[in-house]
Motif scaffolding. Structure first.
Motif, PDB file in Angstrom:
ATOM      1  N   ASP A 224       0.842  -1.196   0.000  1.00 39.55           N
ATOM      2  CA  ASP A 224       0.000   0.000   0.000  1.00 39.55           C
ATOM      3  C   ASP A 224       0.875   1.243   0.000  1.00 39.55           C
ATOM      4  OD1 ASP A 224      -2.324  -1.514   0.106  1.00 39.55           O
ATOM      5  OD2 ASP A 224      -2.366  -1.511   2.299  1.00 39.55           O
ATOM      6  N   ARG A 225       0.357   2.316  -0.618  1.00 39.09           N
ATOM      7  CA  ARG A 225       1.074   3.584  -0.685  1.00 39.09           C
ATOM      8  C   ARG A 225       0.465   4.563   0.306  1.00 39.09           C
ATOM      9  NH1 ARG A 225       0.357   4.363  -7.083  1.00 39.09           N
ATOM     10  NH2 ARG A 225      -1.739   3.770  -6.424  1.00 39.09           N
ATOM     11  N   PRO A 226       1.245   5.052   1.259  1.00 37.40           N
ATOM     12  CA  PRO A 226       0.715   6.000   2.245  1.00 37.40           C
ATOM     13  C   PRO A 226       0.089   7.213   1.570  1.00 37.40           C
ATOM     14  CG  PRO A 226       2.892   5.240   2.901  1.00 37.40           C
ATOM     15  CD  PRO A 226       2.662   4.744   1.502  1.00 37.40           C
ATOM     16  N   GLY A 227      -1.121   7.556   1.988  1.00 36.80           N
ATOM     17  CA  GLY A 227      -1.823   8.705   1.436  1.00 36.80           C
ATOM     18  C   GLY A 227      -2.519   8.441   0.128  1.00 36.80           C
ATOM     19  N   ARG A 228      -2.397   7.243  -0.405  1.00 37.08           N
ATOM     20  CA  ARG A 228      -3.006   6.910  -1.694  1.00 37.08           C
ATOM     21  C   ARG A 228      -4.060   5.802  -1.531  1.00 37.08           C
ATOM     22  NH1 ARG A 228      -0.314   7.939  -6.078  1.00 37.08           N
ATOM     23  NH2 ARG A 228      -2.413   8.011  -6.937  1.00 37.08           N
ATOM     24  N   GLU A 229      -4.718   5.776  -0.394  1.00 37.95           N
ATOM     25  CA  GLU A 229      -5.610   4.663  -0.078  1.00 37.95           C
ATOM     26  C   GLU A 229      -6.741   4.504  -1.092  1.00 37.95           C
ATOM     27  OE1 GLU A 229      -3.337   5.784   3.481  1.00 37.95           O
ATOM     28  OE2 GLU A 229      -4.613   6.943   2.118  1.00 37.95           O
ATOM     29  N   LEU A 230      -7.369   5.598  -1.462  1.00 36.26           N
ATOM     30  CA  LEU A 230      -8.490   5.518  -2.395  1.00 36.26           C
ATOM     31  C   LEU A 230      -8.023   5.052  -3.774  1.00 36.26           C
ATOM     32  CD1 LEU A 230     -11.434   5.895  -3.134  1.00 36.26           C
ATOM     33  CD2 LEU A 230     -10.988   8.347  -3.432  1.00 36.26           C
ATOM     34  N   ALA A 231      -6.910   5.604  -4.244  1.00 37.54           N
ATOM     35  CA  ALA A 231      -6.368   5.196  -5.537  1.00 37.54           C
ATOM     36  C   ALA A 231      -5.982   3.720  -5.519  1.00 37.54           C
ATOM     37  CB  ALA A 231      -5.172   6.064  -5.905  1.00 37.54           C
ATOM     38  N   ASP A 232      -5.357   3.271  -4.430  1.00 41.60           N
ATOM     39  CA  ASP A 232      -4.945   1.874  -4.339  1.00 41.60           C
ATOM     40  C   ASP A 232      -6.155   0.948  -4.323  1.00 41.60           C
ATOM     41  OD1 ASP A 232      -2.316   2.635  -4.302  1.00 41.60           O
ATOM     42  OD2 ASP A 232      -1.955   2.126  -2.198  1.00 41.60           O
ATOM     43  N   LYS A 233      -7.174   1.317  -3.595  1.00 41.40           N
ATOM     44  CA  LYS A 233      -8.389   0.494  -3.531  1.00 41.40           C
ATOM     45  C   LYS A 233      -9.007   0.346  -4.919  1.00 41.40           C
ATOM     46  CE  LYS A 233     -12.945   0.214  -1.339  1.00 41.40           C
ATOM     47  NZ  LYS A 233     -13.895   0.877  -0.390  1.00 41.40           N
ATOM     48  N   GLY A 234      -9.106   1.462  -5.642  1.00 38.53           N
ATOM     49  CA  GLY A 234      -9.684   1.421  -6.981  1.00 38.53           C
ATOM     50  C   GLY A 234      -8.851   0.608  -7.946  1.00 38.53           C
ATOM     51  N   ARG A 235      -7.535   0.795  -7.890  1.00 40.63           N
ATOM     52  CA  ARG A 235      -6.656   0.056  -8.791  1.00 40.63           C
ATOM     53  C   ARG A 235      -6.669  -1.431  -8.493  1.00 40.63           C
ATOM     54  NH1 ARG A 235      -6.265   1.769 -12.621  1.00 40.63           N
ATOM     55  NH2 ARG A 235      -4.756   3.455 -12.553  1.00 40.63           N
ATOM     56  N   ARG A 236      -6.696  -1.796  -7.213  1.00 38.70           N
ATOM     57  CA  ARG A 236      -6.740  -3.217  -6.855  1.00 38.70           C
ATOM     58  C   ARG A 236      -8.040  -3.865  -7.348  1.00 38.70           C
ATOM     59  NH1 ARG A 236      -2.471  -4.297  -3.618  1.00 38.70           N
ATOM     60  NH2 ARG A 236      -1.651  -2.583  -2.353  1.00 38.70           N
ATOM     61  N   ALA A 237      -9.123  -3.131  -7.274  1.00 43.06           N
ATOM     62  CA  ALA A 237     -10.394  -3.663  -7.781  1.00 43.06           C
ATOM     63  C   ALA A 237     -10.313  -3.906  -9.286  1.00 43.06           C
ATOM     64  CB  ALA A 237     -11.531  -2.699  -7.457  1.00 43.06           C
ATOM     65  N   GLU A 238      -9.671  -2.979 -10.000  1.00 41.32           N
ATOM     66  CA  GLU A 238      -9.501  -3.146 -11.448  1.00 41.32           C
ATOM     67  C   GLU A 238      -8.592  -4.330 -11.753  1.00 41.32           C
ATOM     68  OE1 GLU A 238      -9.971   1.598 -12.602  1.00 41.32           O
ATOM     69  OE2 GLU A 238      -7.985   0.705 -12.334  1.00 41.32           O
ATOM     70  N   ALA A 239      -7.520  -4.472 -10.982  1.00 41.81           N
ATOM     71  CA  ALA A 239      -6.595  -5.580 -11.201  1.00 41.81           C
ATOM     72  C   ALA A 239      -7.269  -6.920 -10.923  1.00 41.81           C
ATOM     73  CB  ALA A 239      -5.355  -5.409 -10.322  1.00 41.81           C
ATOM     74  N   THR A 240      -8.080  -6.971  -9.884  1.00 41.25           N
ATOM     75  CA  THR A 240      -8.795  -8.199  -9.549  1.00 41.25           C
ATOM     76  C   THR A 240      -9.752  -8.600 -10.662  1.00 41.25           C
ATOM     77  OG1 THR A 240      -8.626  -7.755  -7.176  1.00 41.25           O
ATOM     78  CG2 THR A 240     -10.348  -9.283  -7.887  1.00 41.25           C
ATOM     79  N   ALA A 241     -10.505  -7.631 -11.162  1.00 39.48           N
ATOM     80  CA  ALA A 241     -11.463  -7.907 -12.238  1.00 39.48           C
ATOM     81  C   ALA A 241     -10.733  -8.365 -13.506  1.00 39.48           C
ATOM     82  CB  ALA A 241     -12.298  -6.666 -12.522  1.00 39.48           C
ATOM     83  N   LEU A 242      -9.616  -7.724 -13.814  1.00 37.61           N
ATOM     84  CA  LEU A 242      -8.870  -8.090 -15.016  1.00 37.61           C
ATOM     85  C   LEU A 242      -8.248  -9.471 -14.865  1.00 37.61           C
ATOM     86  CD1 LEU A 242      -7.977  -7.187 -17.806  1.00 37.61           C
ATOM     87  CD2 LEU A 242      -6.020  -6.045 -16.745  1.00 37.61           C
ATOM     88  N   LEU A 243      -7.751  -9.769 -13.669  1.00 38.59           N
ATOM     89  CA  LEU A 243      -7.176 -11.091 -13.424  1.00 38.59           C
ATOM     90  C   LEU A 243      -8.218 -12.181 -13.616  1.00 38.59           C
ATOM     91  CD1 LEU A 243      -4.795 -12.841 -12.582  1.00 38.59           C
ATOM     92  CD2 LEU A 243      -5.392 -12.386 -10.186  1.00 38.59           C
ATOM     93  N   GLN A 244      -9.441 -11.933 -13.186  1.00 39.00           N
ATOM     94  CA  GLN A 244     -10.518 -12.909 -13.383  1.00 39.00           C
ATOM     95  C   GLN A 244     -10.763 -13.159 -14.867  1.00 39.00           C
ATOM     96  OE1 GLN A 244     -13.747 -11.143 -11.166  1.00 39.00           O
ATOM     97  NE2 GLN A 244     -13.038 -11.963  -9.211  1.00 39.00           N
ATOM     98  N   GLN A 245     -10.713 -12.100 -15.669  1.00 39.49           N
ATOM     99  CA  GLN A 245     -10.883 -12.256 -17.118  1.00 39.49           C
ATOM    100  C   GLN A 245      -9.749 -13.072 -17.709  1.00 39.49           C
ATOM    101  OE1 GLN A 245     -11.525  -8.510 -19.202  1.00 39.49           O
ATOM    102  NE2 GLN A 245     -12.600  -7.657 -17.428  1.00 39.49           N
ATOM    103  N   VAL A 246      -8.534 -12.803 -17.257  1.00 34.87           N
ATOM    104  CA  VAL A 246      -7.377 -13.533 -17.757  1.00 34.87           C
ATOM    105  C   VAL A 246      -7.475 -15.009 -17.371  1.00 34.87           C
ATOM    106  CG1 VAL A 246      -4.873 -13.814 -17.503  1.00 34.87           C
ATOM    107  CG2 VAL A 246      -5.857 -11.532 -17.848  1.00 34.87           C
ATOM    108  N   GLU A 247      -7.861 -15.278 -16.143  1.00 36.98           N
ATOM    109  CA  GLU A 247      -8.000 -16.658 -15.676  1.00 36.98           C
ATOM    110  C   GLU A 247      -9.009 -17.419 -16.533  1.00 36.98           C
ATOM    111  OE1 GLU A 247      -6.205 -18.185 -13.618  1.00 36.98           O
ATOM    112  OE2 GLU A 247      -5.476 -16.862 -12.027  1.00 36.98           O
ATOM    113  N   SER A 248     -10.098 -16.747 -16.912  1.00 37.43           N
ATOM    114  CA  SER A 248     -11.113 -17.397 -17.735  1.00 37.43           C
ATOM    115  C   SER A 248     -10.566 -17.782 -19.114  1.00 37.43           C
ATOM    116  CB  SER A 248     -12.336 -16.504 -17.874  1.00 37.43           C
ATOM    117  OG  SER A 248     -12.061 -15.382 -18.707  1.00 37.43           O
TER     118      SER A 248
END
Length: 216
Positions: free
Chosen positions: A189-213
């Protein structure tokens, strides 16, 4: 077809001292730009984003008027212009991404290491998302060059790994994409970037699911 709908660029955390160090005021303005960008990108209704990003570009320009050699501010100007283009969509956004490219290249010329090499990440992302000639400047070979350079500077970063993973899955290089996205999700995690990190992790998770499929 909306050619620019997917343009969502984000920078990396603050790290090494740049060639032209920010003043305390410049640092505060940079943090304001980062925080407001995350609010617009992840919390503002889609129809309101373009206008909100346009206002944020004006704020970035004001900060740069005081510190025109600040690579960090130039990077963020490029990031905001890029995401404004994504919110605008269509060929009308091409002027915005050209401005973003110029701002990122100027930052790179001043200090290529600024913000852990995030100019490379952001510019690489533009190269694979913008249409190619004769419409735009898109270039997959140049995109990979920029993204791998970003990873050479910041190998464990959330954003360079996420965008490289996105690039790889678009190239149908799914095994490599999975590895990059898993590394993105393992980033600290990046200090002070909590909202950006949360959003990016959600995007990465969704993309990883597509790749896995695709790998099943």
């Amino acid at each position: 077809m909306n050619l620019f709908r997917t343009l969502i660029i984000v920078t990396l955390g603050l790290t090494a001292l740049p060639a032209f160090a920010l003043s305390d005021n410049g640092q505060a303005q940079l943090q304001q730009l980062q925080a407001r960008w995350a609010e617009i990108n992840y919390q503002t209704p889609e129809k309101q984003r373009e206008e909100a990003f346009a206002k944020l570009v004006t704020q970035a320009d004001a900060a740069l008027a005081n510190e025109p050699k600040a690579a960090e501010l130039l990077i963020w100007r490029g990031i905001i212009l890029s995401t404004q283009a994504g919110a605008k969509g269509g060929l009308g956004a091409l002027g915005l991404v050209k401005q973003a490219k110029a701002s990122l290249e100027q930052a790179m010329a001043i200090d290529p290491q600024a913000l852990a090499g995030s100019a490379y990440t952001s510019l690489g992302s533009l190269y694979y998302q913008v249409p190619g000639w004769p419409i735009g400047f898109g270039d997959d070979e140049q995109a990979e060059k920029m993204l791998t350079q970003a990873l050479a500077i910041n190998p464990d970063g959330l954003d360079p790994n996420y965008f490289y993973g996105d690039f790889l899955q678009r190239q149908k290089r799914y095994e490599q994409a999975r590895a990059a996205l898993e590394k993105a999700l393992a980033a600290k995690d990046r200090p002070g970037r909590e909202l950006a990190d949360k959003g990016r992790r959600a995007e990465a998770t969704a993309l990883l699911q597509q790749v896995e499929s695709k790998l099943q």
